[in-house]
Write an enzyme that holds these catalytic residues in place. Structure first.
Site, PDB file in Angstrom:
ATOM      1  N   ALA A 128      37.221  32.125  47.847  1.00  0.00           N
ATOM      2  CA  ALA A 128      38.116  33.227  47.501  1.00  0.00           C
ATOM      3  C   ALA A 128      37.799  33.652  46.072  1.00  0.00           C
ATOM      4  O   ALA A 128      37.363  32.846  45.251  1.00  0.00           O
ATOM      5  CB  ALA A 128      39.572  32.782  47.628  1.00  0.00           C
ATOM      6  N   TYR A 129      38.044  34.909  45.778  1.00  0.00           N
ATOM      7  CA  TYR A 129      37.625  35.506  44.508  1.00  0.00           C
ATOM      8  C   TYR A 129      38.811  35.781  43.602  1.00  0.00           C
ATOM      9  O   TYR A 129      39.726  36.502  43.974  1.00  0.00           O
ATOM     10  CB  TYR A 129      36.812  36.776  44.781  1.00  0.00           C
TER      11      TYR A 129
END
Length: 148
Positions: free
Chosen positions: A29-30
Site C-alpha cells: 500500500a502507498y
C-alpha cells in the site's frame, strides 16, 4: 550510501510453466506516490520502501518493519492495495520476477528483471514469452496501478 534499482518491466504474451517456481504472496500500500513511499508484506516479512522518481533506474531504500507497524501504516495508505503472487523464474544470469495481480487489476501479469548495471539492462534479450517492454511507461508502476 545510495541504493539503486535497475530494472526493466514487460507485459507477457503467455505464462511459462510455474509449477516448480518458488513464489511469494505480496501485499503493498502507498503512503505517498511522488516520491514513492510504500509499505509491503512479503509472506511474513514487512518493509517500508522509498523510491525516487525514475523509470529504468531509480534510488531505492528498504527498511524493515514489524507486523504491527506495517498494519498501522497500511491503514493510512492512499489508493488501493496491490495484492499479487510473485513467481521467481531463473533465466540465465538473472531472475525473472513474474507478478500475477489479484488486486486492483485481477488477471494482470507483469514481468520484471533487475540488473547489476545500465549496460546489462540495455543489452538484455528477453525470452519469447515476453511481450511489450513497458519499462518507460509510468502507467505500469505499482504506485500508479494503486490509483486505478
Amino acid at each position: 550510501m545510495k541504493n539503486y534499482e535497475i530494472e526493466r518491466k514487460y507485459l507477457i504474451r503467455s505464462t511459462p510453466d510455474l509449477s516448480s517456481c518458488p513464489s511469494h504472496e505480496i501485499e503493498q500500500a502507498y503512503l505517498c506516490t511522488e516520491p514513492v513511499v510504500r509499505v509491503r508484506r512479503q509472506d511474513e516479512e514487512y518493509y517500508l520502501t522509498y523510491k525516487a522518481k525514475g523509470l529504468m533506474i531509480r534510488e531505492e531504500y528498504n527498511l524493515p518493519l514489524t507486523r504491527e507497524a506495517y498494519l498501522h501504516l497500511r491503514a493510512k495508505a492512499d489508493g488501493k492495495r496491490i495484492v499479487k503472487r510473485r513467481y521467481l523464474i531463473p533465466f540465465g544470469d538473472y531472475t525473472i520476477e513474474l507478478d500475477e495481480f489479484s488486486e486492483p487489476i485481477p488477471g494482470l501479469w507483469l514481468a520484471e528483471v533487475e540488473f547489476p548495471s545500465e549496460e546489462a539492462a540495455r543489452t538484455f534479450t528477453p525470452p519469447d514469452w515476453f511481450a511489450e517492454d513497458v519499462t518507460d511507461s509510468p502507467r505500469y508502476h505499482n504506485s500508479n496501478l494503486s490509483k486505478l
